[in-house]
Design a protein around this motif. Sequence first.
Motif, PDB file in Angstrom:
ATOM      1  N   THR A 168     -11.227   6.947  -3.799  1.00  0.00           N
ATOM      2  CA  THR A 168     -10.795   8.327  -4.029  1.00  0.00           C
ATOM      3  C   THR A 168      -9.956   8.824  -2.864  1.00  0.00           C
ATOM      4  OG1 THR A 168     -12.804   8.754  -5.316  1.00  0.00           O
ATOM      5  CG2 THR A 168     -11.596  10.665  -4.503  1.00  0.00           C
ATOM      6  N   LEU A 169     -10.354   8.472  -1.655  1.00  0.00           N
ATOM      7  CA  LEU A 169      -9.564   8.834  -0.467  1.00  0.00           C
ATOM      8  C   LEU A 169      -8.151   8.268  -0.572  1.00  0.00           C
ATOM      9  CD1 LEU A 169     -10.681   8.784   3.228  1.00  0.00           C
ATOM     10  CD2 LEU A 169      -8.655   7.500   2.561  1.00  0.00           C
ATOM     11  N   ALA A 170      -8.050   6.996  -0.940  1.00  0.00           N
ATOM     12  CA  ALA A 170      -6.733   6.366  -1.051  1.00  0.00           C
ATOM     13  C   ALA A 170      -5.894   7.016  -2.149  1.00  0.00           C
ATOM     14  CB  ALA A 170      -6.888   4.869  -1.319  1.00  0.00           C
ATOM     15  N   PHE A 171      -6.513   7.285  -3.289  1.00  0.00           N
ATOM     16  CA  PHE A 171      -5.823   7.898  -4.426  1.00  0.00           C
ATOM     17  C   PHE A 171      -5.300   9.288  -4.059  1.00  0.00           C
ATOM     18  CE2 PHE A 171      -6.416   9.443  -9.076  1.00  0.00           C
ATOM     19  CZ  PHE A 171      -5.068   9.251  -9.331  1.00  0.00           C
ATOM     20  N   SER A 172      -6.151  10.091  -3.410  1.00  0.00           N
ATOM     21  CA  SER A 172      -5.738  11.447  -3.044  1.00  0.00           C
ATOM     22  C   SER A 172      -4.657  11.422  -1.956  1.00  0.00           C
ATOM     23  CB  SER A 172      -6.949  12.258  -2.573  1.00  0.00           C
ATOM     24  OG  SER A 172      -7.528  11.688  -1.423  1.00  0.00           O
ATOM     25  N   ALA A 173      -4.780  10.492  -0.995  1.00  0.00           N
ATOM     26  CA  ALA A 173      -3.761  10.395   0.051  1.00  0.00           C
ATOM     27  C   ALA A 173      -2.412  10.001  -0.537  1.00  0.00           C
ATOM     28  CB  ALA A 173      -4.192   9.373   1.105  1.00  0.00           C
ATOM     29  N   MET A 174      -2.430   9.072  -1.494  1.00  0.00           N
ATOM     30  CA  MET A 174      -1.184   8.678  -2.154  1.00  0.00           C
ATOM     31  C   MET A 174      -0.560   9.869  -2.879  1.00  0.00           C
ATOM     32  SD  MET A 174      -0.371   5.466  -1.674  1.00  0.00           S
ATOM     33  CE  MET A 174       0.684   5.089  -3.078  1.00  0.00           C
ATOM     34  N   GLY A 175      -1.387  10.628  -3.588  1.00  0.00           N
ATOM     35  CA  GLY A 175      -0.875  11.798  -4.300  1.00  0.00           C
ATOM     36  C   GLY A 175      -0.284  12.821  -3.350  1.00  0.00           C
TER      37      GLY A 175
ATOM     38  N   THR B  70       3.674   0.983   0.378  1.00  0.00           N
ATOM     39  CA  THR B  70       3.258   2.051   1.290  1.00  0.00           C
ATOM     40  C   THR B  70       4.213   3.238   1.171  1.00  0.00           C
ATOM     41  OG1 THR B  70       2.298   0.482   2.849  1.00  0.00           O
ATOM     42  CG2 THR B  70       2.853   2.660   3.697  1.00  0.00           C
ATOM     43  N   ILE B  71       3.633   4.418   1.011  1.00  0.00           N
ATOM     44  CA  ILE B  71       4.417   5.656   0.984  1.00  0.00           C
ATOM     45  C   ILE B  71       4.413   6.238   2.390  1.00  0.00           C
ATOM     46  CG2 ILE B  71       4.664   7.928  -0.061  1.00  0.00           C
ATOM     47  CD1 ILE B  71       4.986   5.628  -2.023  1.00  0.00           C
ATOM     48  N   PHE B  72       5.602   6.516   2.916  1.00  0.00           N
ATOM     49  CA  PHE B  72       5.736   6.956   4.306  1.00  0.00           C
ATOM     50  C   PHE B  72       6.548   8.234   4.370  1.00  0.00           C
ATOM     51  CE2 PHE B  72       7.885   6.720   8.515  1.00  0.00           C
ATOM     52  CZ  PHE B  72       6.751   6.731   9.316  1.00  0.00           C
ATOM     53  N   ASN B  73       6.063   9.197   5.178  1.00  0.00           N
ATOM     54  CA  ASN B  73       6.801  10.443   5.372  1.00  0.00           C
ATOM     55  C   ASN B  73       6.792  10.809   6.859  1.00  0.00           C
ATOM     56  OD1 ASN B  73       7.969  12.950   5.376  1.00  0.00           O
ATOM     57  ND2 ASN B  73       6.542  13.897   3.928  1.00  0.00           N
ATOM     58  N   PRO B  74       7.852  10.460   7.588  1.00  0.00           N
ATOM     59  CA  PRO B  74       7.894  10.740   9.035  1.00  0.00           C
ATOM     60  C   PRO B  74       7.947  12.224   9.359  1.00  0.00           C
ATOM     61  CG  PRO B  74      10.023   9.946   8.268  1.00  0.00           C
ATOM     62  CD  PRO B  74       9.076   9.806   7.110  1.00  0.00           C
ATOM     63  N   SER B  75       8.260  13.064   8.350  1.00  0.00           N
ATOM     64  CA  SER B  75       8.340  14.516   8.569  1.00  0.00           C
ATOM     65  C   SER B  75       7.184  15.245   7.889  1.00  0.00           C
ATOM     66  CB  SER B  75       9.679  15.050   8.038  1.00  0.00           C
ATOM     67  OG  SER B  75      10.769  14.381   8.643  1.00  0.00           O
ATOM     68  N   LEU B  76       6.040  14.604   7.814  1.00  0.00           N
ATOM     69  CA  LEU B  76       4.877  15.174   7.124  1.00  0.00           C
ATOM     70  C   LEU B  76       4.493  16.511   7.753  1.00  0.00           C
ATOM     71  CD1 LEU B  76       2.883  14.362   4.839  1.00  0.00           C
ATOM     72  CD2 LEU B  76       1.373  13.501   6.635  1.00  0.00           C
ATOM     73  N   SER B  77       4.444  17.553   6.924  1.00  0.00           N
ATOM     74  CA  SER B  77       4.251  18.910   7.443  1.00  0.00           C
ATOM     75  C   SER B  77       2.868  19.127   8.049  1.00  0.00           C
ATOM     76  CB  SER B  77       4.485  19.929   6.323  1.00  0.00           C
ATOM     77  OG  SER B  77       3.567  19.718   5.254  1.00  0.00           O
ATOM     78  N   TYR B  78       1.881  18.378   7.597  1.00  0.00           N
ATOM     79  CA  TYR B  78       0.520  18.586   8.109  1.00  0.00           C
ATOM     80  C   TYR B  78       0.068  17.444   9.030  1.00  0.00           C
ATOM     81  CZ  TYR B  78      -0.703  15.540   4.122  1.00  0.00           C
ATOM     82  OH  TYR B  78      -0.783  14.507   3.220  1.00  0.00           O
TER      83      TYR B  78
ATOM     84  N   LEU C  94      -5.503   2.983  -9.881  1.00  0.00           N
ATOM     85  CA  LEU C  94      -4.601   4.122 -10.058  1.00  0.00           C
ATOM     86  C   LEU C  94      -3.811   4.404  -8.781  1.00  0.00           C
ATOM     87  CD1 LEU C  94      -6.887   6.576 -12.072  1.00  0.00           C
ATOM     88  CD2 LEU C  94      -4.855   5.382 -12.912  1.00  0.00           C
ATOM     89  N   ALA C  95      -4.475   4.265  -7.630  1.00  0.00           N
ATOM     90  CA  ALA C  95      -3.784   4.482  -6.355  1.00  0.00           C
ATOM     91  C   ALA C  95      -2.671   3.466  -6.157  1.00  0.00           C
ATOM     92  CB  ALA C  95      -4.789   4.407  -5.204  1.00  0.00           C
ATOM     93  N   ARG C  96      -2.943   2.221  -6.524  1.00  0.00           N
ATOM     94  CA  ARG C  96      -1.920   1.181  -6.399  1.00  0.00           C
ATOM     95  C   ARG C  96      -0.793   1.411  -7.403  1.00  0.00           C
ATOM     96  NH1 ARG C  96      -4.701  -4.629  -6.431  1.00  0.00           N
ATOM     97  NH2 ARG C  96      -2.513  -5.183  -5.996  1.00  0.00           N
ATOM     98  N   LEU C  97      -1.149   1.837  -8.615  1.00  0.00           N
ATOM     99  CA  LEU C  97      -0.155   2.098  -9.650  1.00  0.00           C
ATOM    100  C   LEU C  97       0.755   3.264  -9.256  1.00  0.00           C
ATOM    101  CD1 LEU C  97       0.780   1.315 -12.542  1.00  0.00           C
ATOM    102  CD2 LEU C  97      -0.816   3.057 -13.396  1.00  0.00           C
ATOM    103  N   MET C  98       0.150   4.281  -8.664  1.00  0.00           N
ATOM    104  CA  MET C  98       0.908   5.467  -8.283  1.00  0.00           C
ATOM    105  C   MET C  98       2.033   5.124  -7.303  1.00  0.00           C
ATOM    106  SD  MET C  98      -0.460   8.955  -6.414  1.00  0.00           S
ATOM    107  CE  MET C  98      -1.446   9.464  -7.815  1.00  0.00           C
TER     108      MET C  98
ATOM    109  N   ALA D  78       1.322   8.131   6.442  1.00  0.00           N
ATOM    110  CA  ALA D  78       1.545   7.166   5.365  1.00  0.00           C
ATOM    111  C   ALA D  78       0.266   6.958   4.571  1.00  0.00           C
ATOM    112  CB  ALA D  78       2.021   5.828   5.940  1.00  0.00           C
ATOM    113  N   ALA D  79       0.422   6.306   3.408  1.00  0.00           N
ATOM    114  CA  ALA D  79      -0.726   5.945   2.569  1.00  0.00           C
ATOM    115  C   ALA D  79      -0.380   4.687   1.793  1.00  0.00           C
ATOM    116  CB  ALA D  79      -1.078   7.081   1.614  1.00  0.00           C
ATOM    117  N   ASN D  80      -1.405   3.906   1.529  1.00  0.00           N
ATOM    118  CA  ASN D  80      -1.235   2.660   0.779  1.00  0.00           C
ATOM    119  C   ASN D  80      -2.408   2.510  -0.182  1.00  0.00           C
ATOM    120  OD1 ASN D  80      -1.787  -0.341   0.323  1.00  0.00           O
ATOM    121  ND2 ASN D  80       0.250  -0.406   1.238  1.00  0.00           N
TER     122      ASN D  80
END
Length: 341
Positions: A92-99, A162-170, A153-157, A258-260
Motif C-alpha cells: 500500500t505504501l508503494a502504491f500510494s507513493a506511486m500515485g 521508477t517515477i522521479f520528480n527532482p522538483s517535488l513540492s513536499y 497495481l503499483a507496478r502497473l501504474m 522517487a517511487a518504484n
Amino acid sequence: MSNTLVPPVGPAADVSSSIRASERLRSAMQAAGMLPVLVLLALAFHFFGGHRFLTGQNLSIVAQQASINVVLSAGMTFVILTGGIDLSVGSTLAFSAMGGLMVSLLPGFGWLAIPTCLVIGLAVGLFNGGLISGLKIPPFIVTLGTLTAVRGLARLMGADRTIFNPSLSYAWIGNDGIPLSSTLVIPWLAVIALAVVVASWFILRRTVLGVHIYAVGGNQAAARLAGIRVGAVLMFVYALSGLLAGLGGVMSSARLYAANGLQLGQSYELDAIAAVILGGTSFVGGIGSIWGTLVGGLMIAVLSNGLILLGVSDIWQFIIKGLVIIIAVALDRFRQPAART
C-alpha cells in the motif's frame, strides 16, 4: 480472642516473600517493556562502534530511519490489538507513493499529491476492512491477497519503472528538520511519526473507541454481546492502517524524490509486525500499547544502524535481527502472566 492476623514465619514466609518479589519483578518488566534493552543496545553500539553511535548526526539518522516504520507500526498496533494482521502495508505504501509522484508531475495539480497518497491508502484499508468485517474472511488471507494485488497495481501504474520528480513540492518533509544544534537536527519525518504516536495513544487510552478496540481483541464474542459494533471497529482499524500506509507513502517519496512499484516498501510489513511484537503487544490481541510500539520501532532502527557502524554484513544483520525478535517474544512470555497459564 484476638482477631489480629499473624504473618507467616519460617518456610511459609520465605515462599510468600519469593512470590511477592516475583510479582514485583514482573510488574516492573511490564512497565519498562523493552526500553532497558533499547538503552543497552544504544550504549553497546556506541562503545563498540568507535563512539560514533550516540552523536547528534547519527541520532538524527536513526530517527529518520525509524520514522516510516513507526508510522506503519502504529497502524499495525491497532490491527493486532483486535487480533488481526495487515500484511499489505508495504504494498500500500508503494502504491500510494506511486500515485502521489505521478500526480505531482501534472502541471497545476502538484498540491494534490499528498491527498492522493492518503486517499489511496485509505481506499486499500477500507477494502481490507470490508472483506474482513463484512464477509468474515480471515485477515491473514485478505491482506495476503492485497499484498500481492496492490503490489501489482503499483507496478502497473508506473509501467514497472521508477517515477522521479527532482522538483517535488513536499520533499522538505523527507529531507529537512528542526535544528537543535550544529549537529543535532530533528527530522520532520520524526516529528510526523511522534505526532502519529501521540494521536494513536489518545484514541486507544482516552476514547470509547479505544476501549472497544481492546475489548474486540480480548474476546470478540463477548464484545458483541456487550453491544459493541465489532464490524465497525474492524473497519476502523484496517482503514486507519491503510491511511497510515498512505502517509508512509508520502514520507518515503518525500525522502527519495522517487517511487518504484517493484522495490519500494518490500518487507516493510515484517518490520512493522516486528516492532509491534517487540513493543509487547500480544499477537492474539487485547494487550499492548502504542508507546511499546514506538520503542520496538526504535529498536529495529538502532539494530540496523548499529550493525552497519560495526561493519556487519547484510546477511548477518538479517540473522541477528531475527534472533533478537525471537528473544523478545520469549521475554514477552514472562512479561505477560496470561501467556504462562
